[in-house]
Design a protein around this motif. Structure first.
Motif, mmCIF file in Angstrom:
data_model
loop_
_atom_site.group_PDB
_atom_site.id
_atom_site.type_symbol
_atom_site.label_atom_id
_atom_site.label_comp_id
_atom_site.label_asym_id
_atom_site.label_seq_id
_atom_site.Cartn_x
_atom_site.Cartn_y
_atom_site.Cartn_z
ATOM 1 N N UNK A 162 2.931 -25.906 0.281
ATOM 2 C CA UNK A 162 2.174 -24.498 0.146
ATOM 3 C C UNK A 162 2.196 -24.051 -1.279
ATOM 4 N N UNK A 163 1.228 -23.260 -1.605
ATOM 5 C CA UNK A 163 1.065 -22.789 -2.882
ATOM 6 C C UNK A 163 0.747 -21.338 -3.053
ATOM 7 N N UNK A 164 1.355 -20.739 -3.767
ATOM 8 C CA UNK A 164 1.200 -19.327 -4.207
ATOM 9 C C UNK A 164 -0.080 -19.254 -5.009
ATOM 10 N N UNK A 165 -1.216 -18.686 -4.402
ATOM 11 C CA UNK A 165 -2.407 -18.691 -5.078
ATOM 12 C C UNK A 165 -2.690 -17.413 -5.890
ATOM 13 N N UNK A 166 -2.390 -16.170 -5.523
ATOM 14 C CA UNK A 166 -2.568 -15.082 -6.158
ATOM 15 C C UNK A 166 -1.394 -14.118 -6.076
ATOM 16 N N UNK A 167 -0.894 -13.365 -6.964
ATOM 17 C CA UNK A 167 0.022 -12.443 -6.885
ATOM 18 C C UNK A 167 -0.355 -11.362 -7.940
ATOM 19 N N UNK A 168 -1.093 -10.414 -7.346
ATOM 20 C CA UNK A 168 -1.868 -9.420 -8.294
ATOM 21 C C UNK A 168 -1.165 -7.877 -7.943
ATOM 22 N N UNK A 180 6.597 -11.135 -3.940
ATOM 23 C CA UNK A 180 6.864 -12.753 -4.163
ATOM 24 C C UNK A 180 7.864 -13.206 -3.207
ATOM 25 N N UNK A 181 8.878 -12.434 -2.763
ATOM 26 C CA UNK A 181 9.932 -12.754 -1.569
ATOM 27 C C UNK A 181 9.463 -12.946 -0.464
ATOM 28 N N UNK A 182 8.388 -12.091 -0.090
ATOM 29 C CA UNK A 182 7.833 -12.439 1.140
ATOM 30 C C UNK A 182 6.964 -13.668 1.240
ATOM 31 N N UNK A 183 6.330 -13.700 0.201
ATOM 32 C CA UNK A 183 5.307 -15.091 0.154
ATOM 33 C C UNK A 183 6.200 -16.300 0.047
ATOM 34 N N UNK A 184 7.615 -16.418 -0.749
ATOM 35 C CA UNK A 184 8.164 -17.403 -0.729
ATOM 36 C C UNK A 184 8.728 -17.661 0.409
ATOM 37 N N UNK A 185 9.400 -16.916 1.258
ATOM 38 C CA UNK A 185 9.975 -16.984 2.694
ATOM 39 C C UNK A 185 8.845 -17.758 3.541
ATOM 40 N N UNK A 186 7.765 -17.280 3.669
ATOM 41 C CA UNK A 186 6.609 -17.792 4.140
ATOM 42 C C UNK A 186 6.334 -19.136 3.932
ATOM 43 N N UNK A 187 6.217 -19.325 2.686
ATOM 44 C CA UNK A 187 5.776 -20.714 1.910
ATOM 45 C C UNK A 187 7.099 -21.703 2.488
ATOM 46 N N UNK A 188 8.238 -21.401 2.478
ATOM 47 C CA UNK A 188 9.203 -22.405 2.723
ATOM 48 C C UNK A 188 8.978 -22.608 4.235
ATOM 49 N N UNK A 189 8.523 -21.736 5.133
ATOM 50 C CA UNK A 189 8.517 -21.864 6.410
ATOM 51 C C UNK A 189 7.254 -22.730 7.060
ATOM 52 N N UNK A 230 0.836 -1.186 -0.036
ATOM 53 C CA UNK A 230 -0.028 -0.026 -0.179
ATOM 54 C C UNK A 230 0.914 1.319 0.014
ATOM 55 N N UNK A 231 0.449 2.283 -0.566
ATOM 56 C CA UNK A 231 1.023 3.834 -0.295
ATOM 57 C C UNK A 231 -0.146 4.600 0.078
ATOM 58 N N UNK A 232 -0.127 5.214 0.941
ATOM 59 C CA UNK A 232 -0.868 6.510 1.545
ATOM 60 C C UNK A 232 -2.336 5.852 1.836
ATOM 61 N N UNK A 233 -2.285 4.502 2.111
ATOM 62 C CA UNK A 233 -3.665 4.022 2.389
ATOM 63 C C UNK A 233 -4.333 3.200 1.327
ATOM 64 N N UNK A 234 -3.734 3.142 0.153
ATOM 65 C CA UNK A 234 -4.500 2.756 -1.040
ATOM 66 C C UNK A 234 -3.482 1.393 -1.322
ATOM 67 N N UNK A 235 -4.533 0.187 -1.551
ATOM 68 C CA UNK A 235 -3.877 -1.081 -1.862
ATOM 69 C C UNK A 235 -3.396 -0.969 -3.183
ATOM 70 N N UNK A 236 -2.227 -1.300 -3.395
ATOM 71 C CA UNK A 236 -1.625 -1.448 -4.860
ATOM 72 C C UNK A 236 -1.338 -2.983 -5.312
ATOM 73 N N UNK A 237 -1.182 -3.731 -4.491
ATOM 74 C CA UNK A 237 -0.886 -5.086 -5.036
ATOM 75 C C UNK A 237 -1.128 -6.007 -3.641
ATOM 76 N N UNK A 238 -1.349 -7.324 -4.097
ATOM 77 C CA UNK A 238 -1.371 -8.309 -2.870
ATOM 78 C C UNK A 238 -0.894 -9.744 -3.357
ATOM 79 N N UNK A 239 -0.552 -10.226 -2.342
ATOM 80 C CA UNK A 239 -0.138 -12.073 -2.614
ATOM 81 C C UNK A 239 -0.957 -12.876 -1.422
ATOM 82 N N UNK A 240 -1.386 -13.881 -2.057
ATOM 83 C CA UNK A 240 -1.990 -14.905 -1.257
ATOM 84 C C UNK A 240 -1.443 -16.145 -1.310
#
Length: 173
Positions: free
Chosen positions: A94-100, A115-124, A68-78
């Motif tokens: 673990x599956x990366x379901x969405x990266x938008x 993607x880097x945040x999601x992959x770290x979480x998935x590995x753990x 997010x930037x200034x309270x506006x969502x710009x992207x997400x990963x699930x």
């Protein structure tokens, strides 16, 4: 700023997910997939209504992050327990379901950061390989995932209403 998503993000996540899906897959300057209107409407409602997102945010074993930037969502990963139909895949993987990433935020590096945040979480949070489903025509995404060690492991048909998108199953590990 990248942070974990909260239930308060559900409505904004739904709006962002819906618009990003349309911009990427439906729009003439995107992939221009000719989804029948009824199928697209049903898919968008099931995937991106505020209620659907609220339910998905509570799923056991799933994780969501927003940029997010200034309270506006710009992207997400699930990410979450694997759901891909591959004979070697297990729900404990673990599956990366969405990266938008919204059209307005493309080129800012948010997809790579998420993607880097999601992959770290998935590995753990896996007892096996990592999985991603990606539309067969999305060469840019396939190239990004290959740079992170993902290889094609199979194919399947992803439902958008009654329409079926031809998808590749990618695996790492």
């Amino acid at each position: 700023m990248i942070r974990p998503a909260t239930p308060a993000d559900a409505e904004a996540l739904g709006v962002l997910g819906r618009q990003t899906f349309i911009d990427t897959f439906v729009a003439a300057d995107g992939f221009a997939i000719p989804y029948p209107a009824d199928d697209l409407k049903a898919f968008l409602e099931a995937s991106f209504s505020a209620d659907a997102v609220r339910t998905k945010l509570k799923e056991p074993g799933a994780a969501w992050w927003v940029a997010e930037r200034d309270g506006e969502l710009l992207a997400f990963a699930n990410t979450g327990p694997n759901t891909l139909p591959h004979p070697e895949a297990r729900p404990s993987h673990a599956e990366l379901r969405r990266l938008y990433v919204s059209k307005a935020a493309q080129g800012l590096g948010l997809g790579t950061k998420l993607l880097a945040v999601a992959l770290d979480w998935m590995e753990a949070h896996t007892d096996g390989p990592l999985w991603i489903g990606v539309w067969s025509g999305n060469l840019k995404a396939q190239k990004l995932y290959a740079a992170y060690g993902f290889e094609k492991a199979g194919e399947y048909e992803y439902p958008v209403g009654r329409w079926r998108d031809h998808e590749f199953i990618l695996r790492r590990g």
